[in-house]
Design an enzyme around this catalytic site. Structure first.
Site, PDB file in Angstrom:
ATOM      1  CD  GLU A  50       3.706  -2.842  12.021  1.00 17.93           C
ATOM      2  OE1 GLU A  50       3.698  -1.971  13.674  1.00 17.93           O
ATOM      3  OE2 GLU A  50       5.292  -3.417  11.406  1.00 17.93           O
ATOM      4  CG  HIS A  55       1.732  -3.979   7.321  1.00 18.07           C
ATOM      5  ND1 HIS A  55       2.014  -3.049   6.188  1.00 18.07           N
ATOM      6  CD2 HIS A  55       2.505  -4.457   7.720  1.00 18.07           C
ATOM      7  CE1 HIS A  55       3.622  -3.496   6.961  1.00 18.07           C
ATOM      8  NE2 HIS A  55       2.975  -4.172   7.564  1.00 18.07           N
ATOM      9  CG  HIS A 115       5.335  -7.299   4.258  1.00 19.79           C
ATOM     10  ND1 HIS A 115       6.272  -8.796   5.152  1.00 19.79           N
ATOM     11  CD2 HIS A 115       5.525  -6.328   5.108  1.00 19.79           C
ATOM     12  CE1 HIS A 115       5.994  -8.543   6.292  1.00 19.79           C
ATOM     13  NE2 HIS A 115       5.327  -6.244   5.473  1.00 19.79           N
ATOM     14  CD  GLU A 165      -8.723   2.151 -14.598  1.00 19.07           C
ATOM     15  OE1 GLU A 165      -9.825   1.955 -13.661  1.00 19.07           O
ATOM     16  OE2 GLU A 165      -9.843   2.920 -15.473  1.00 19.07           O
ATOM     17  CG  HIS A 213       8.071  -3.012   6.462  1.00 19.84           C
ATOM     18  ND1 HIS A 213       8.263  -3.222   8.476  1.00 19.84           N
ATOM     19  CD2 HIS A 213       7.119  -4.079   6.390  1.00 19.84           C
ATOM     20  CE1 HIS A 213       7.347  -4.013   8.309  1.00 19.84           C
ATOM     21  NE2 HIS A 213       6.729  -4.518   7.353  1.00 19.84           N
TER      22      HIS A 213
HETATM   23  O1  2HA Z   1       4.930  -9.231  10.698  1.00 18.75           O
HETATM   24  O2  2HA Z   1       4.013  -7.100   8.515  1.00 18.75           O
HETATM   25  O3  2HA Z   1       5.285  -5.212  10.091  1.00 18.75           O
HETATM   26  C1  2HA Z   1       3.641  -8.857  10.922  1.00 18.75           C
HETATM   27  C2  2HA Z   1       4.566  -7.402   9.546  1.00 18.75           C
HETATM   28  C3  2HA Z   1       5.537  -6.403  10.841  1.00 18.75           C
HETATM   29 ZN    ZN Z   2       5.182  -5.314   7.960  1.00 16.90          ZN
END
Ligand code: 2HA
Ligand code: ZN
Length: 271
Positions: free
Chosen positions: A116, A139, A141, A169, A210
């Site tokens: 990414e 980033h 998940h 909050e 995602h």
């Molecule tokens: O594998 O999270 O978006 C890494 C990630 C790709």
């Molecule tokens: Zn990801």
């Protein structure tokens, strides 16, 4: 030259990736972080003329020319960063023409920066254009945030307002709201461009089914943003199938903003 394993930026990356793994946000190789570092901080630990490898970029990153970043590695697990930092992350420097980057440390044993990286660099450029103090893109998940993108409409205003209603909050932590992108192929320039367009107005962009992209001036701010969104999404998932007897009204949200001297995103509150 000082020992890079003792550099505050390496220690902080070890600490934050371990924490994110324990939060359950970064299964397997999920998630990635990049952090723009100050040149003098890096050059206490690394010789700027000692380049290990140079790799191409597929877009123009010249707005970051000469900047150093510490970045997690593609295919590598957050779970392993702390015990083997040099394999699982590295320090890069964007070339003067913005068309390539040098690796100065890390990514050992065949490593490379996150898939990414285009999205991260585009997001850094977009955030720096609106906030010169911006430094971190993160980033991951988180489960409840993902779950919410299956059952909630993906409109920025509607999604933001539901999150604001889930914890008092929330509007204080992200008064500008969040943005949501529909499902897209990850790791591409297209998702990077779409995210960067949205992240000029917010510090949180959700990718449906995602994950989440957070931006901030430091690790605490960025981690805290994601943590707050995920907490709100968790409450939503807990109550979504139960009739609500009450919630936080728009007038109450406006009163909170007044008390905390914050300006909520224009047009989001019906007051
Ligand atoms: O594998 O999270 O978006 C890494 C990630 C790709
Ligand atoms: Zn990801």
């Amino acid at each position: 030259m000082n020992n890079i394993f003792e550099a505050p930026f390496v220690r902080e990356m070890c600490h934050i990736t371990a924490n994110m793994y324990r939060m359950g946000w970064d299964e397997r190789n999920g998630g990635n972080i990049s952090w723009i570092l100050e040149n003098d901080a890096v050059e206490q630990y690394l010789d700027p003329s000692h380049v290990l490898r140079t790799l191409p970029l597929s877009f123009d990153a010249s707005a970051l020319a000469g900047r150093y970043l510490i970045v997690t590695g593609t295919g590598r697990y957050f779970r392993n960063v702390e015990r083997c930092p040099q394999d699982n992350m590295g320090v890069i420097r964007i070339a003067a023409d913005g068309k390539s980057y040098d690796i100065l440390w890390g990514f050992e044993n065949g490593g490379r920066p996150t898939s990414e990286l285009p999205t991260h660099l585009m997001n850094h450029i977009a955030r720096l254009s609106v906030d010169p103090a911006h430094r971190v893109v993160m980033h991951c998940h988180p489960a409840n945030t993902l779950a919410m993108t299956y059952v909630h409409e993906l409109d920025d205003r509607a999604f933001t307002k539901t999150l604001w209603q889930m914890c008092t909050e929330c509007i204080v932590v992200f008064p500008e709201g969040v943005s949501v992108l529909p499902w897209m192929v990850c790791g591409t320039n297209e998702i990077g461009e779409a995210t960067a367009e949205k992240i000029k107005d917010v510090r949180v962009v959700l990718w449906a089914a995602h994950g989440i992209f957070g931006a901030g001036r430091d690790m605490d701010e960025t981690f805290g943003l994601i943590e707050t969104v995920e907490k709100a999404a968790e409450i939503y998932i807990k109550i979504m199938n139960t009739p609500w007897k009450q919630s936080i009204t728009d007038a109450e949200l406006a009163a909170l903003c007044k008390e905390f001297k914050l300006t909520p995103r224009a047009g989001y509150l019906d007051v």
